[in-house]
Enzyme design. Structure first.
Site, PDB file in Angstrom:
ATOM      1  N   SER A  98      37.489  28.591  38.309  1.00  0.00           N
ATOM      2  CA  SER A  98      37.656  28.888  36.891  1.00  0.00           C
ATOM      3  C   SER A  98      38.409  30.194  36.760  1.00  0.00           C
ATOM      4  O   SER A  98      38.257  31.109  37.583  1.00  0.00           O
ATOM      5  CB  SER A  98      36.292  28.987  36.197  1.00  0.00           C
ATOM      6  OG  SER A  98      36.447  29.205  34.814  1.00  0.00           O
ATOM      7  N   GLY A 156      41.109  32.708  33.759  1.00  0.00           N
ATOM      8  CA  GLY A 156      41.298  33.106  32.379  1.00  0.00           C
ATOM      9  C   GLY A 156      41.883  32.017  31.513  1.00  0.00           C
ATOM     10  O   GLY A 156      41.722  32.030  30.292  1.00  0.00           O
ATOM     11  N   THR A 159      39.321  25.893  33.423  1.00  0.00           N
ATOM     12  CA  THR A 159      38.481  25.512  34.555  1.00  0.00           C
ATOM     13  C   THR A 159      39.173  24.403  35.335  1.00  0.00           C
ATOM     14  O   THR A 159      39.700  23.456  34.745  1.00  0.00           O
ATOM     15  CB  THR A 159      37.107  25.017  34.071  1.00  0.00           C
ATOM     16  OG1 THR A 159      36.465  26.076  33.352  1.00  0.00           O
ATOM     17  CG2 THR A 159      36.230  24.604  35.245  1.00  0.00           C
ATOM     18  N   LYS A 167      42.951  20.770  35.733  1.00  0.00           N
ATOM     19  CA  LYS A 167      42.723  22.016  35.006  1.00  0.00           C
ATOM     20  C   LYS A 167      42.533  21.696  33.527  1.00  0.00           C
ATOM     21  O   LYS A 167      43.420  21.125  32.879  1.00  0.00           O
ATOM     22  CB  LYS A 167      43.883  22.986  35.180  1.00  0.00           C
ATOM     23  CG  LYS A 167      43.734  24.256  34.332  1.00  0.00           C
ATOM     24  CD  LYS A 167      44.870  25.241  34.538  1.00  0.00           C
ATOM     25  CE  LYS A 167      44.679  26.036  35.801  1.00  0.00           C
ATOM     26  NZ  LYS A 167      45.635  27.157  35.931  1.00  0.00           N
ATOM     27  N   ASP A 186      52.766  34.514  39.145  1.00  0.00           N
ATOM     28  CA  ASP A 186      51.380  34.774  39.534  1.00  0.00           C
ATOM     29  C   ASP A 186      51.181  34.430  41.006  1.00  0.00           C
ATOM     30  O   ASP A 186      50.230  33.745  41.379  1.00  0.00           O
ATOM     31  CB  ASP A 186      50.413  33.975  38.662  1.00  0.00           C
ATOM     32  CG  ASP A 186      49.002  34.581  38.670  1.00  0.00           C
ATOM     33  OD1 ASP A 186      48.865  35.782  38.993  1.00  0.00           O
ATOM     34  OD2 ASP A 186      48.043  33.860  38.351  1.00  0.00           O
TER      35      ASP A 186
END
Length: 685
Positions: free
Chosen positions: A32, A34, A37, A52, A146
């Protein structure tokens, strides 16, 4: 580094978690964050997926939905090595979600915590694979933004970069929220800290920190409060103590404070691949055979991490049968459009070995891509979900098969020689060249991996296929040899494996990319010299590539010849021994009890495997067995079917790499001094 077994990542589902999301049955959690999940799920065919589901609070924001929809569009463009394909998404559902293929293995940070830093060739393979992944992302005009240890999975087939949840276009056209910093402290570039700029150069800075972390077990800018780490990133030099000397140059370039001075992903992948090749040479020694020239081959050869056994996946799933020579994949592929409100199914497969690069149904030693060019078929559904926590399936997930002609109904295909009966000339083979485009390289890897897995079961992995392309002739060449004094039946196995793999790959590519993919013919050659080769076989992917759909599968002489070659695969040897004993025991017991002069089975019965069509062959060579009457042949056929299907089914459900679901039986015919096929079939699993 070699580890026998590691724990899986699936955690138990929590109260309030959905039971289903779209067509996927949820069995647990993977994590999980920001944004949402991530759940562990199974599609109707049992393929493992990661789903997701966006947090409800964010789903209520119009701005977030617009950004999510845009970023799903961008993510669907990205395909390449060491990436995880997006399977399906419903961006306009009440609770948006997306599904990707499941990548078995630990994240980089989990692996380092459990087993320490990566070393040797595995480290160089990690650096090469992650750089390749970023190169594929950047080539489509997308920036990841990311890159961090939690977003890299160490699968048995190599590293996989995942999570494009905040990916955006390099041209700056994505919808972003003003004043919000994206990324994770310690894995953010200096310019992103200063100005919020996030381009390909920022991904490469994060790549440098990632590889340094993998090599040393510690972040190069340390740990601590986010503002302290940010200051180090912007003002201090990275801590690279313990980093192998060869990696210092590309990582120093990647970690330059000035983004203009950083190495590109393409250059990093090329440089790390060269270092990886050098590592392999050191390990094998100067007298060893040359390493494969393809980066993917070097990476796969050097990678040495375990498969993941996770009992959480061991839930009852719908039975799956290995289908035709080239079984079709089940999928819907719909263009992603803003506000469409429907599921967008971008990739799926219903084949246990021709699955994605990340499917855990492949074995560590034979990473498979599966047919890497999936089929697409349109389909739509209304958006919306029922109340509470169960998301109803929004698309009919039934399996479709590729038609016999994958170009049926295509108006202007790039392949224009369908129906041309002219066989490729040896000059076409001489003029063929190695793969040059990403699509050609993808097809090349698919065919090589598929053939290698088949040949290895016969201890024939010394027969390395070479894949070349002749665009003028619209033909793909699969070449073996030269191997001196090779028995003819070995060349026959190479031919059959090459035809199966080539036809399969071309059919999928023609179906998926009919407007751009121009190769529809294939030819199998055996090289006798640098300038000469013998043609072994030829075919078209538009004519007869899928031949079994209309009826039952039958064994043949080619399959029998392949099955007669001794197997080097331990599970095959074990199953063959057990099955023969069961057949002999059952037959001799039953016939002794029912006949005064029974036909007995002795050492004249044999069992072998054909890896090309995934079939087990049983045959008798004893001239005294006297299986001449219809009754005796019928009884033997029934005995073989019962015993062999029982053994094959047991192995199929206990061994994820087991492919054999077909059987055929032949008996010695004294009148013709040859074998006669008396039965074939496919076991119901």
């Amino acid at each position: 580094m070699s580890i026998a077994r590691v724990e899986g990542r699936v955690q138990p589902a929590r109260s309030g978690d959905p039971k289903r999301v779209g067509p996927y049955r949820i069995i647990g959690r993977l994590g999980s964050g920001g944004m949402g999940t991530v759940h562990a799920g199974l599609d109707p065919a049992g393929l493992r997926v990661a789903v997701k589901v966006i947090h409800p609070a964010q789903a209520e924001e119009h701005e977030f939905r617009a950004r999510f929809r845009r970023e799903v569009q961008l993510s669907s463009r990205v395909h390449g090595p060491c990436l995880i394909p997006l399977l399906a998404t419903e961006p306009d559902a009440e609770t948006p979600w997306l599904a990707t293929a499941y990548a078995p293995g630990l994240t980089l940070d989990q692996h380092l915590a459990a087993h320490g830093a990566l070393t040797g060739a595995t480290l160089y393979a990690f650096a090469t694979g992650t750089a390749q992944a970023l190169a594929a992302i950047h080539s489509t005009g997308v920036v990841h933004r990311d890159v961090k240890p939690q977003n890299v999975i160490l699968t048995p087939a190599g590293p996989r970069v995942l999570d494009f949840g905040i990916a955006h276009a390099a041209d700056g056209t994505s919808v972003t929220r003003t004043g919000v910093m994206t990324g994770t402290p310690g894995w953010i570039s200096p310019e992103h800290y200063r100005t919020g700029t996030a381009g390909p150069e920022g991904d490469m800075f994060a790549w440098g920190t990632l590889v340094a972390y993998a090599a040393t077990g510690r972040p190069p800018f340390g740990t601590g409060a986010p503002d302290v780490v940010a200051y180090r990133v912007m003002s201090e030099e990275p801590d690279l103590d313990g980093l192998p000397d060869e990696l210092r140059e590309p990582l120093t370039k990647a970690l330059a404070k000035n983004p203009a001075e950083r190495i590109s992903a393409d250059a990093a992948a090329e440089e790390c691949a060269r270092l990886l090749a050098g590592q392999a040479t050191q390990v094998l020694g100067a007298a060893a055979e040359p390493e494969p020239t393809q980066i993917s081959d070097r990476l796969t050869t050097a990678w040495n991490l375990p498969s993941v056994e996770d009992p959480a996946w061991s839930l009852p799933t719908p039975p799956r049968r290995k289908r035709a020579l080239i079984t079709a994949a089940a999928v819907t592929a719909i263009a992603v459009t803003a506000g469409s409100g429907g599921i967008v199914a971008l990739y799926n497969s219903d084949d246990r070995t021709d699955v994605t690069l990340t499917s855990d149904r492949t074995t560590p030693s034979t990473p498979s891509t599966e047919i890497s060019a999936p089929i697409g078929a349109s389909g739509t559904t209304a958006s919306g979900t029922p109340a509470e926590t169960t998301f109803a399936p929004a698309v009919d997930p039934r399996t479709i098969r590729i038609p016999k002609d994958p170009l049926a109904g295509v108006a202007n295909p790039a392949y224009t020689r369908a129906g041309d009966e002219t066989q490729p000339h040896p000059d076409d083979w001489r003029a063929s060249t190695t793969a040059s485009s990403p699509e050609e390289r993808d097809a090349e890897k698919t065919i090589r991996d598929r053939m290698t897995s088949m040949l290895a079961t016969k201890d024939m992995d010394f027969m390395k296929p070479t894949i070349t392309f002749n665009q003028r002739a619209q033909t793909m060449m699969v070449t073996g040899g030269p191997v001196p004094q090779l028995p003819e039946n070995y060349q026959e196995v190479f031919r059959r494996a090459g035809e199966m793999a080539a036809c399969s790959a071309l059919a999928h590519r023609l179906k998926n990319d009919p407007a751009t993919w121009s190769y529809g013919r294939f030819a199998i050659y055996w090289k006798t010299s640098d300038l000469d080769a013998t043609a072994l076989g030829y075919g078209e992917a538009t004519d007869g590539c899928i031949s079994e759909i209309a009826g039952e599968w039958h064994g043949d002489e080619s399959g029998m010849a392949t099955a007669e070659i001794p197997s080097s695969d331990k599970p095959e040897i074990r199953v063959a021994d057990a099955t023969v004993k069961a057949i002999v025991a059952t037959w001799n017991t039953n016939t002794t009890e029912t006949k005064d002069d029974p036909i007995t089975l002795n050492d004249g019965i044999s069992l072998g495997f054909d890896p090309v069509e995934h079939a087990a062959y049983v045959w008798t060579d004893d001239p005294n067995s006297r299986f001449t009457s219809h009754a005796s042949q019928s009884n033997l056929r029934g005995t073989v079917e019962e015993a062999i299907c029982r053994k094959l089914t047991l192995e199929f459900h206990s061994n994820k790499s087991w492919e054999y679901t077909r059987w055929s039986v032949a008996v010695y015919d004294a009148y013709t001094d040859s074998r006669q096929f008396i039965g074939s079939g496919t076991c119901t699993l």
